[in-house]
Design an enzyme around this catalytic site. Structure first.
Site, PDB file in Angstrom:
ATOM      1  CE1 TYR A 130      16.555 -45.201  85.559  1.00 57.67           C
ATOM      2  CE2 TYR A 130      18.768 -44.294  85.495  1.00 57.67           C
ATOM      3  CZ  TYR A 130      17.479 -44.330  85.009  1.00 57.67           C
ATOM      4  OH  TYR A 130      17.108 -43.505  83.980  1.00 57.67           O
TER       5      TYR A 130
ATOM      6  CE  LYS B  33      19.020 -40.339  85.629  1.00 59.84           C
ATOM      7  NZ  LYS B  33      20.004 -40.408  84.508  1.00 59.84           N
TER       8      LYS B  33
HETATM    9  P1  NAD Z   1      23.198 -34.909  76.211  1.00 59.30           P
HETATM   10  O1  NAD Z   1      24.562 -34.390  76.474  1.00 59.30           O
HETATM   11  O2  NAD Z   1      23.056 -35.885  75.090  1.00 59.30           O
HETATM   12  O3  NAD Z   1      22.193 -33.697  75.940  1.00 59.30           O
HETATM   13  C1  NAD Z   1      22.226 -32.528  76.720  1.00 59.30           C
HETATM   14  C2  NAD Z   1      21.607 -31.395  75.942  1.00 59.30           C
HETATM   15  O4  NAD Z   1      21.732 -30.204  76.711  1.00 59.30           O
HETATM   16  C3  NAD Z   1      22.322 -31.128  74.605  1.00 59.30           C
HETATM   17  O5  NAD Z   1      21.366 -30.923  73.609  1.00 59.30           O
HETATM   18  C4  NAD Z   1      23.104 -29.858  74.851  1.00 59.30           C
HETATM   19  O6  NAD Z   1      23.242 -29.054  73.702  1.00 59.30           O
HETATM   20  C5  NAD Z   1      22.221 -29.144  75.894  1.00 59.30           C
HETATM   21  N1  NAD Z   1      22.949 -28.201  76.708  1.00 59.30           N
HETATM   22  C6  NAD Z   1      22.522 -26.981  77.027  1.00 59.30           C
HETATM   23  N2  NAD Z   1      23.410 -26.325  77.767  1.00 59.30           N
HETATM   24  C7  NAD Z   1      24.459 -27.144  77.908  1.00 59.30           C
HETATM   25  C8  NAD Z   1      25.712 -27.013  78.563  1.00 59.30           C
HETATM   26  N3  NAD Z   1      26.046 -25.918  79.241  1.00 59.30           N
HETATM   27  N4  NAD Z   1      26.561 -28.067  78.508  1.00 59.30           N
HETATM   28  C9  NAD Z   1      26.229 -29.195  77.873  1.00 59.30           C
HETATM   29  N5  NAD Z   1      25.044 -29.369  77.226  1.00 59.30           N
HETATM   30  C10 NAD Z   1      24.173 -28.343  77.246  1.00 59.30           C
HETATM   31  O7  NAD Z   1      22.655 -35.522  77.575  1.00 59.30           O
HETATM   32  P2  NAD Z   1      21.474 -36.561  77.764  1.00 59.30           P
HETATM   33  O8  NAD Z   1      22.042 -37.928  77.842  1.00 59.30           O
HETATM   34  O9  NAD Z   1      20.385 -36.317  76.795  1.00 59.30           O
HETATM   35  O10 NAD Z   1      21.011 -36.191  79.253  1.00 59.30           O
HETATM   36  C11 NAD Z   1      20.204 -35.063  79.527  1.00 59.30           C
HETATM   37  C12 NAD Z   1      19.439 -35.288  80.833  1.00 59.30           C
HETATM   38  O11 NAD Z   1      18.606 -36.414  80.675  1.00 59.30           O
HETATM   39  C13 NAD Z   1      20.343 -35.587  82.037  1.00 59.30           C
HETATM   40  O12 NAD Z   1      19.811 -34.994  83.180  1.00 59.30           O
HETATM   41  C14 NAD Z   1      20.274 -37.082  82.167  1.00 59.30           C
HETATM   42  O13 NAD Z   1      20.447 -37.537  83.497  1.00 59.30           O
HETATM   43  C15 NAD Z   1      18.878 -37.382  81.670  1.00 59.30           C
HETATM   44  N6  NAD Z   1      18.771 -38.718  81.061  1.00 59.30           N
HETATM   45  C16 NAD Z   1      17.783 -39.526  81.497  1.00 59.30           C
HETATM   46  C17 NAD Z   1      17.651 -40.796  80.952  1.00 59.30           C
HETATM   47  C18 NAD Z   1      16.551 -41.704  81.414  1.00 59.30           C
HETATM   48  O14 NAD Z   1      16.561 -42.873  81.048  1.00 59.30           O
HETATM   49  N7  NAD Z   1      15.578 -41.218  82.166  1.00 59.30           N
HETATM   50  C19 NAD Z   1      18.539 -41.219  79.971  1.00 59.30           C
HETATM   51  C20 NAD Z   1      19.518 -40.351  79.528  1.00 59.30           C
HETATM   52  C21 NAD Z   1      19.630 -39.096  80.086  1.00 59.30           C
END
Ligand code: NAD
Length: 364
Positions: free
Chosen positions: A221, A136
């Site tokens: 949410y 999401k």
């Molecule tokens: P994060 O920044 O920790 O991870 C993002 C990943 O994408 C990293 O590994 C990064 O290297 C990679 N990436 C690839 N191309 C990139 C770019 N151009 N710029 C930045 N990063 C890049 O983020 P996250 O918290 O893991 O979130 C990722 C997704 O998951 C988002 O869409 C977020 O909304 C979703 N999320 C959902 C939940 C949930 O509870 N359902 C919780 C956290 C995150």
């Protein structure tokens, strides 16, 4: 039986709860039959959520397993391969990703990238013949969400969204109490989700990658909760934005409050923020109230009603979520959290931004 348990059981019979979520029930009862096969999942994007939530959750899953990874960072690939026993043949980067089509060990691609990359990788995964789970918000625009749904339909693959709370007992109870009008019709919902974010380098603050601010990230949410508590779709929204630190929140909103009008007359008052912590869901009905605080995190969550405290077991939401999606794929059943569900939220999100910009009531 304790007083606490007696109160809980008077609100929710065990049979009703088991019916509410097969995945959560499997975790609770421990009696689910072992499936014939566990689907192989490839995680795309190895950031926080993949590392700290999804990988451990997959280790506990019954219907799926971590089979592959897609990452742009070779050092991460090496670490994940060693830690999770992933064969080299199941490791891809963003350029080689499409070759996943030839890998029979990968059944499902799970897109866990910054929001603006969701559409591209969902569509590429579908074209590679893989089922997709997409985090999401499913996209950054309604148009993209529609393209993603169309691509998965065309490839005859399932598209599921990362809505883990559809498998979490406290939120399922809010849904039941609201939709079954246990305390009468719900008239007012107050819900908020926010956290402080000040790291200027975070992709969440860059409009091109995030598509929006806390509304897309965590406010979603609140939209979800108001929809599953009422069981209705909002007909109109109004919204107000407050920005106190424009130098940090250049590309996205800082704090946003909005209201959703539901056809039954229920009004949801919602807020989201990157300036402060807040996490609650309060539902006020004609004959009582029910609430969660905290409401939307990874747990343990806490809740009560006007009749007393709620007491449900803590389940690992991500395991329940992925197990339920993969069970549906294995059984050839529709996914419990389809792309269409994400699309509904995207339509509401676009309406909220329009309402905040215009200061007018916007019909959804
Ligand atoms: P994060 O920044 O920790 O991870 C993002 C990943 O994408 C990293 O590994 C990064 O290297 C990679 N990436 C690839 N191309 C990139 C770019 N151009 N710029 C930045 N990063 C890049 O983020 P996250 O918290 O893991 O979130 C990722 C997704 O998951 C988002 O869409 C977020 O909304 C979703 N999320 C959902 C939940 C949930 O509870 N359902 C919780 C956290 C995150």
């Amino acid at each position: 039986m304790t007083q606490r348990h007696r109160k809980t059981n008077s609100l929710l019979s065990r049979r009703e709860f088991l019916g509410a979520s097969a995945a959560a029930a499997a975790t609770l009862s421990g009696i689910a039959a072992q499936p014939e096969r566990r689907l192989g999942i490839a995680l795309v994007g190895l950031g926080n959520y993949s590392t700290n939530q999804l990988a451990p959750a997959l280790a506990a899953a019954r219907n799926c397993r971590l089979a592959g990874i897609v990452t742009g960072t070779p050092a991460k690939a090496a670490r994940w391969r060693e830690q999770h026993g992933i064969p080299e043949a199941n490791v891809y980067d963003y350029e080689t990703f499409d070759r996943i089509a030839d890998n029979p060990e990968i059944d499902v691609v799970y897109v866990v990238l910054p929001n603006s990359m969701h559409a591209e990788f969902t569509i590429r995964a579908a074209r590679a013949g893989k089922h997709v789970i997409c985090e999401k918000p499913m996209s950054v625009t309604v148009a993209e969400a529609e393209e993603m749904i169309a691509a998965c339909r065309q490839a005859d693959r399932q598209l599921a969204i990362g809505y883990r709370l559809h498998f979490e007992p406290y939120n399922l109870e809010m849904k039941r109490l609201g939709q079954q009008q246990v305390f009468g019709p719900v008239k007012l919902i107050n819900t908020q989700f926010g956290f402080p974010l000040r790291d200027r380098s975070a992709w969440r603050l860059q409009h091109a990658l995030a598509g929006g601010g806390p509304l897309m990230d965590v406010g979603i949410y609140c939209i979800q909760a108001a929809r599953y508590v009422t069981g209705e779709e909002p007909v109109a929204v109004t919204a107000q934005e407050v920005k106190t630190e424009p130098e940090i929140f250049q590309g996205v909103e800082e704090t946003l409050s909005w209201q959703m009008e539901f056809p039954s007359g229920c009004l949801a008052n919602c807020a989201t923020s990157y300036a402060t912590y807040t996490e609650r869901l309060e539902c006020c009905a004609t004959g009582g109230w029910f609430q969660l605080r905290p409401a939307f995190g990874y747990g343990p969550l806490a809740g009560e009603t006007s009749q007393g405290p709620l007491d449900f077991p803590h389940v690992r939401e991500q395991t329940a979520h992925m197990d339920a999606i993969c069970r549906a794929i294995l059984d050839g059943e529709p996914t419990p959290v389809p792309g269409e569900e994400g699309l509904r939220d995207m339509r509401i999100i676009e309406a909220i931004y329009r309402a905040a910009r215009s200061g007018s009531r916007v019909e959804v």
